[in-house]
Scaffold this active site. Structure first.
Site, short mmCIF file in Angstrom:
data_model
loop_
_atom_site.label_atom_id
_atom_site.label_comp_id
_atom_site.label_asym_id
_atom_site.label_seq_id
_atom_site.Cartn_x
_atom_site.Cartn_y
_atom_site.Cartn_z
N CYS A 136 2.56 -15.23 10.62
CA CYS A 136 2.15 -13.94 11.18
C CYS A 136 0.69 -14.00 11.62
O CYS A 136 -0.21 -13.76 10.82
CB CYS A 136 2.36 -12.84 10.14
SG CYS A 136 1.94 -11.20 10.76
N CYS A 139 -1.27 -10.85 11.24
CA CYS A 139 -1.73 -10.57 9.88
C CYS A 139 -2.92 -11.46 9.51
O CYS A 139 -3.87 -11.00 8.90
CB CYS A 139 -0.61 -10.84 8.87
SG CYS A 139 0.99 -10.18 9.32
N ASP A 140 -2.84 -12.73 9.84
CA ASP A 140 -3.78 -13.72 9.28
C ASP A 140 -4.76 -14.31 10.28
O ASP A 140 -5.72 -14.97 9.88
CB ASP A 140 -2.97 -14.88 8.66
CG ASP A 140 -2.05 -14.40 7.55
OD1 ASP A 140 -2.41 -13.41 6.89
OD2 ASP A 140 -0.99 -15.01 7.35
P1 FAD Z 1 10.71 -6.41 3.56
O1 FAD Z 1 9.29 -6.34 3.16
O2 FAD Z 1 11.24 -7.68 4.12
O3 FAD Z 1 11.59 -6.02 2.27
C1 FAD Z 1 12.96 -6.17 2.29
C2 FAD Z 1 13.48 -5.92 0.89
O4 FAD Z 1 14.89 -5.86 0.92
C3 FAD Z 1 13.10 -6.94 -0.17
O5 FAD Z 1 12.57 -6.26 -1.26
C4 FAD Z 1 14.42 -7.59 -0.56
O6 FAD Z 1 14.44 -7.94 -1.93
C5 FAD Z 1 15.38 -6.45 -0.26
N1 FAD Z 1 16.76 -6.87 -0.02
C6 FAD Z 1 17.22 -7.71 0.96
N2 FAD Z 1 18.56 -7.83 0.84
C7 FAD Z 1 18.94 -7.06 -0.22
C8 FAD Z 1 20.19 -6.78 -0.84
N3 FAD Z 1 21.33 -7.33 -0.43
N4 FAD Z 1 20.21 -5.95 -1.93
C9 FAD Z 1 19.04 -5.38 -2.39
N5 FAD Z 1 17.84 -5.61 -1.83
C10 FAD Z 1 17.78 -6.44 -0.76
N6 FAD Z 1 2.33 -6.99 7.73
C11 FAD Z 1 1.17 -6.30 7.82
O7 FAD Z 1 1.16 -5.17 8.29
N7 FAD Z 1 -0.01 -6.85 7.36
C12 FAD Z 1 -0.08 -8.08 6.80
O8 FAD Z 1 -1.15 -8.55 6.42
C13 FAD Z 1 1.13 -8.82 6.68
N8 FAD Z 1 1.13 -10.05 6.14
C14 FAD Z 1 2.31 -10.73 6.04
C15 FAD Z 1 2.29 -11.99 5.45
C16 FAD Z 1 3.47 -12.71 5.32
C17 FAD Z 1 3.42 -14.07 4.68
C18 FAD Z 1 4.70 -12.16 5.79
C19 FAD Z 1 5.98 -12.95 5.65
C20 FAD Z 1 4.73 -10.91 6.39
C21 FAD Z 1 3.53 -10.19 6.53
N9 FAD Z 1 3.50 -8.94 7.11
C22 FAD Z 1 2.34 -8.22 7.18
C23 FAD Z 1 4.73 -8.31 7.62
C24 FAD Z 1 5.26 -7.30 6.58
O9 FAD Z 1 5.34 -7.93 5.34
C25 FAD Z 1 6.63 -6.78 7.00
O10 FAD Z 1 6.55 -6.22 8.29
C26 FAD Z 1 7.12 -5.72 6.02
O11 FAD Z 1 7.12 -6.22 4.70
C27 FAD Z 1 8.50 -5.24 6.38
O12 FAD Z 1 8.89 -4.30 5.43
P2 FAD Z 1 10.42 -3.95 5.14
O13 FAD Z 1 10.38 -2.94 4.06
O14 FAD Z 1 11.11 -3.62 6.40
O15 FAD Z 1 11.11 -5.29 4.63
#
Ligand code: FAD
Ligand code: NDP
Length: 316
Positions: A136, A139-140
């Site tokens: 990302c 992000c970084d």
């Molecule tokens: P996610 O954070 O992906 O969460 C999905 C959840 O669903 C998880 O808890 C998982 O356990 C759960 N899940 C999946 N399948 C199931 C199932 N079958 N049953 C129950 N639970 C399930 N964004 C920023 O804005 N700033 C940053 O600095 C930043 N840094 C990042 C660094 C890294 C290394 C990464 C990979 C991403 C980064 N991002 C950042 C992006 C950000 O993390 C994502 O956009 C955000 O987390 C998405 O949120 P979400 O809730 O949609 O999904």
């Protein structure tokens, strides 16, 4: 019978939980049980510092941010469970969500299962994650360690182009490593990359190895020419994987409408899916922005949509 079940545990799920809890709907949040595929707390648990989530002027670690979001939702009655959903049945009302053999019935379901960045699968990608390796650039990319230095971006799609152009604002030089001799990206983005004085495209090349050590993190990559097999070293302090994301939607195959890449399709300007009472938010339905704050914002939308949908149902 539950009123709201939320599947997921990232920023989208936590925000949906906060809003539905404050609406007195006592949401159950199934955030998954830790495994190779499932990470309670979501993608931010894999990162160190988050500098672009509003409200934290000094930055915050990913795990602290997620703990805060969860605590805020729990304060209003959200019930978090470390359970992984293994099957859903949305064919009739009530909606059914299964954790193994346990059936949970609910009037509405909010899906926030996120997406997973794809990596090449090199051991060094794991070893140097957050120590030069990232998926990302938004992000970084602005971190001090990359400023004025050389970095590598792997991929030939629009994400790779966008990341390379973004990084070129901060770093000394960007090497875009692409396995073919033509980009998959749109022509306009590809042309911008090719024309940029701070970007070199390493055509017909794959990353064979990432070099580095635990103290300094990434120090270079070994590239292999896909046509003649020759190898060469490129010195760099950053390695950005931009070879696509996989939305976590296997669970919903044949149940919910998805695009060709597997992202859930929601009705424009809403979180409604094609199933009555089922809403989607966060990265699982967003191939474009994929940021914590946009995921949180769409979690709010899903909570408001679910609340209004419930209010519109006849009382029994
Ligand atoms: P996610 O954070 O992906 O969460 C999905 C959840 O669903 C998880 O808890 C998982 O356990 C759960 N899940 C999946 N399948 C199931 C199932 N079958 N049953 C129950 N639970 C399930 N964004 C920023 O804005 N700033 C940053 O600095 C930043 N840094 C990042 C660094 C890294 C290394 C990464 C990979 C991403 C980064 N991002 C950042 C992006 C950000 O993390 C994502 O956009 C955000 O987390 C998405 O949120 P979400 O809730 O949609 O999904
Ligand atoms: P894409 O699937 O479009 O591109 C992935 C790229 O990574 C391809 O060039 C592919 O190579 C390469 N790749 C995949 N696997 C490997 C591997 N194992 N080794 C080496 N290279 C690999 O994903 P994107 O994330 O770039 O884009 C997803 C979608 O989002 C697209 O529809 C895109 O247009 C859209 N998007 C639009 C943006 C915009 O309009 N501003 C910005 C970002 C994304 P190959 O080409 O050889 O298959």
């Amino acid at each position: 019978m539950e009123k709201v079940v939320i599947i997921g545990g990232g920023p989208a799920a936590c925000t949906a939980a906060l809003y539905t809890a404050r609406a007195d709907l006592a949401p159950v949040v199934l955030e998954g049980e830790f495994s190779a595929e499932i990470l309670p707390g979501g993608q931010l648990m894999t990162t160190t510092e988050v500098e672009n989530f509003p409200g934290y002027p000094e930055g915050v670690t990913g795990s602290e941010l997620m703990a805060d979001l969860k605590k805020q939702a729990e304060r209003f009655g959200a019930r978090f469970q470390y359970n992984t959903v293994t099957r859903v049945d949305f064919s009739s009302s009530p909606l059914c969500v299964y954790v193994g053999d346990t059936e949970i019935q609910s009037k509405t379901v909010i899906i926030a299962t996120g997406a997973t960045a794809r990596y090449l699968g090199l051991d060094a990608e794991k070893r140097f994650l957050n120590n030069g390796v990232s998926a990302c650039a938004t992000c970084d990319g602005a971190l001090p360690r990359f400023r004025g230095k050389s970095v590598v971006v792997v991929g030939g799609g629009d994400t790779a182009m966008e990341e390379a152009l973004f990084l070129a604002n901060f770093v000394g030089h960007v090497h875009v490593v692409h396995r073919r001799d033509a980009f998959r990206a749109s022509k306009i983005m590809g042309d911008r990359v090719i024309a940029h004085e701070k970007i070199t495209v390493e055509w017909n090349s794959v990353v064979r190895e990432i070099l580095g050590d635990d103290e300094n993190g990434v120090t270079g990559v070994i590239l292999k020419d896909t046509q003649n097999g020759e190898e060469r070293q490129v010195d760099c302090v950053g390695y950005f994987a931009a070879i696509g994301h996989k939305p976590n939607t296997d669970l919903f195959t044949g149940v919910l409408e998805m695009d060709e890449a597997g992202y859930l399709i929601t009705r424009p300007d809403s979180s409604y899916t094609n199933c009555e009472g089922v809403f989607a938010c966060g990265d699982v339905q967003d191939r474009q922005y994929r940021q914590a704050i946009t995921a949180a914002g769409s979690g709010c939308m899903a909570a408001l949509d679910a609340t209004r949908w419930l209010e519109a149902q006849p009382t029994d």
